[in-house]
Design an enzyme around this catalytic site. Sequence first.
Site: not given
Length: 254
Positions: A28, A61, A93, A211, A214
């Site tokens: 992402s 993801g 991830n 967050d 990102h």
Amino acid sequence: MFSQSIVVLSLLAAPLVCAQTVYMAGDSTMARNGGGSGSDGWGQYLGQYLTIPVVNNAVAGRSSRSYTEEGRFTTIINTVKNGDYVVIEFGHNDGTANPDNGRQVAVGDGYDTTATVTAANGTKILVHTFPYYIQNAVTSLKAKGAIPIVSSQTPSNDWSGGAIVAGPRFVGYAQTAASRTGVTYVNHYGYVANSFNKLGQSTTSTFFPVDHTHFTPAGANVVAQSFVRGLLCGTDSLKSKVNSAGQAVPNGCI
Ligand SMILES: *[C@@H]1O[C@H](CO)[C@@H](O)[C@H](O)[C@H]1NC(C)=O
């Protein structure tokens, strides 16, 4: 008539043979709108600094394992032509999870190290390490004549003593995978941390709207510029495709 056709065909074929493309494989933090809510990934901003086109195949993801298992590396391997570049960047991830989340990798950096993890339904699944998945992709891409570049993951908005914290283990694993396969490593984590440190914590924090992972479009652009700086400070042939805007990105070598 015959020779005219040959000439026309040659003219048509020449640019197709010469054109190189940069493919991007990542998560992402690289993908278009990767974090949702107006965020964007840095892969969207690299093309403005290069003289050749960028195809952003990053998917939110994903990890080195899930990008592999979903056949996404295979798609790029089947697509690349001789001389194309592939920027590979994972890590956000890839951490451990129980039950298995389909993304975690075996702990460690051994190519042959494996782990058995348990899915939510009790099924046991064999997983490999981060370097295993990355090295396999790099090896197959090189076999197609492509030029892989292994890049370390981006930093999160995490600070200690006025500086971005040290990188997680996947930063070192990316370097290891590149070194073992003899391809370029870009310490993207280090170059982005350098850019963020120079801008300071309060400015950098405006780049993280959702967050601590990102980016805003402005933040993603800084992250892309930091990658270009890493390229310019290294020896990969992709640096010859950096345009004048790319030559002007801020900050120096680390
Ligand atoms: C159990 O979960 C795994 C991982 O999601 C899946 O591959 C497998 O098909 C599932 N097995 C059953 C019996 O539902």
